[in-house]
Motif scaffolding. Structure first.
Motif, PDB file in Angstrom:
ATOM      1  N   MET A  66       0.678  -1.278  -0.422  1.00  0.00           N
ATOM      2  CA  MET A  66      -0.263  -0.007   0.053  1.00  0.00           C
ATOM      3  C   MET A  66       1.181   1.198   0.236  1.00  0.00           C
ATOM      4  N   THR A  99     -10.059   8.300   4.945  1.00  0.00           N
ATOM      5  CA  THR A  99      -9.549   7.833   6.109  1.00  0.00           C
ATOM      6  C   THR A  99     -10.566   7.461   6.874  1.00  0.00           C
ATOM      7  N   PHE A 102     -12.894   4.644   5.595  1.00  0.00           N
ATOM      8  CA  PHE A 102     -12.797   3.778   6.670  1.00  0.00           C
ATOM      9  C   PHE A 102     -13.098   3.873   8.097  1.00  0.00           C
ATOM     10  N   CYS A 151      -5.702   3.904  -0.958  1.00  0.00           N
ATOM     11  CA  CYS A 151      -4.679   3.041  -0.956  1.00  0.00           C
ATOM     12  C   CYS A 151      -3.577   3.084   0.404  1.00  0.00           C
ATOM     13  N   ILE A 154      -6.404   3.410   3.200  1.00  0.00           N
ATOM     14  CA  ILE A 154      -6.934   1.643   3.660  1.00  0.00           C
ATOM     15  C   ILE A 154      -5.106   1.166   4.794  1.00  0.00           C
TER      16      ILE A 154
END
Length: 306
Positions: A66, A99, A102, A151, A154
């Motif tokens: 990532m 972010t 998530f 990415c 994550i």
């Protein structure tokens, strides 16, 4: 967040903001993917002296994929597809919003009103900067940069999941999965002759740029960022990345003679204001959180002694 950790977050943003200036100079002397391979090869060198962090291999590989491979490759593809480097660095900071999403979905984090308001204010500043650069954009390039931002979002969650581990060791060990794939991509693009010529023709300034991206941007910047992600909910730390293009613009004005416009100044104020609003209530709860942690530690001492 404590004032000390806020300072560290701003320091990371400054290091990464200056990194865009360094990259602009360094990539004039070396193929982008070869530059990336060299960067992460240097980052991985301390593996000879540092023990593997106490995390699983899938997590180490996940961080490497990532942070080094996917994010870097997608960002490079976005610029190659026609996205201006300055605008790419700006759009990449949309990771702060991914972010947040998530963090809520995967970590069940609770978002306060002031954090949402702060993000919206900072986002307005990003839009103002992006508006000036819109003529340099590309739809395909934009898609690649958004993918890179996802990415990064994550990756922030992975850092949080890693728990209480040595983040410098995680930065170093996760880098071992990056150089070989990037070297293969570079071989495909320019061949062994092009790689050899690129390395032999590098000036001292080019090597200094490569050392900066490895030692400061990765060893220090990535380690501090991962440490902050470990200490706080990811959505609390991620907004500080919005300062990266601000620092990038300031440093470009200082070292590359690029213009610092009134619109950019207003946008910078909006981003800083948004971060202040984002952190406002958090600082009020620092003393309460510290006292709670101290009580927990004191209560654990008799149990350990027994």
């Amino acid at each position: 967040m404590s004032f000390r950790h806020i300072f560290l977050a701003i320091l990371v943003a400054a290091i990464w903001g200056f990194n865009f200036i360094v990259l602009k100079v360094g990539l004039k002397e070396m193929h982008p993917y070869l530059y990336g391979a060299g960067r992460f090869f240097i980052v991985a060198l301390p593996i000879l002296f540092i023990k593997k962090p106490k995390v699983s291999w899938p997590l180490i590989v996940g961080v490497g994929l990532m942070s080094g491979l996917l994010k870097f490759t997608l960002m490079s593809m976005g610029v190659a597809a026609g996205m201006a480097a300055g605008l790419a660095s700006l759009v990449l900071q949309s990771q702060a919003f991914f972010t947040l999403i998530f963090s809520v979905v995967l970590l069940k984090s609770k978002i306060r009103l002031n954090q949402v308001l702060g993000m919206l204010i900072a986002f307005a500043g990003m839009i103002l900067i992006g508006w000036q650069m819109q003529v340099e954009s590309s739809l395909l390039g934009f898609i690649f940069i958004i993918a890179a931002a996802i990415c990064w979002g994550i990756l922030n969650i992975i850092y949080r999941k890693a728990g209480d581990v040595d983040m410098f060791a995680l930065t170093v060990w996760s880098s071992i999965v990056v150089p070989l794939p990037l070297l293969c991509i570079s071989l495909h693009d320019v061949g062994i002759v092009g790689i050899t010529e690129s390395i032999l023709s590098m000036s001292f300034r080019g090597w200094i740029c490569l050392a900066y991206t490895a030692c400061l941007a990765s060893w220090i910047g990535s380690t501090l960022w991962a440490y902050l992600m470990r200490c706080y909910e990811p959505h609390m730390v991620a907004p500080f990345s919005l300062l990266i293009p601000v620092f990038g613009i300031i440093f470009a004005n200082l070292f590359l003679d690029e213009r610092f416009t009134l619109e950019t100044a207003i946008a910078s104020v909006l981003i800083f204001s948004g971060l202040m609003v984002n952190q406002w209530r958090t600082r009020k709860n620092i003393s309460v959180n510290l006292s709670t942690d101290q009580e927990r530690v004191v209560s654990e001492i008799p149990q350990k002694a027994a």
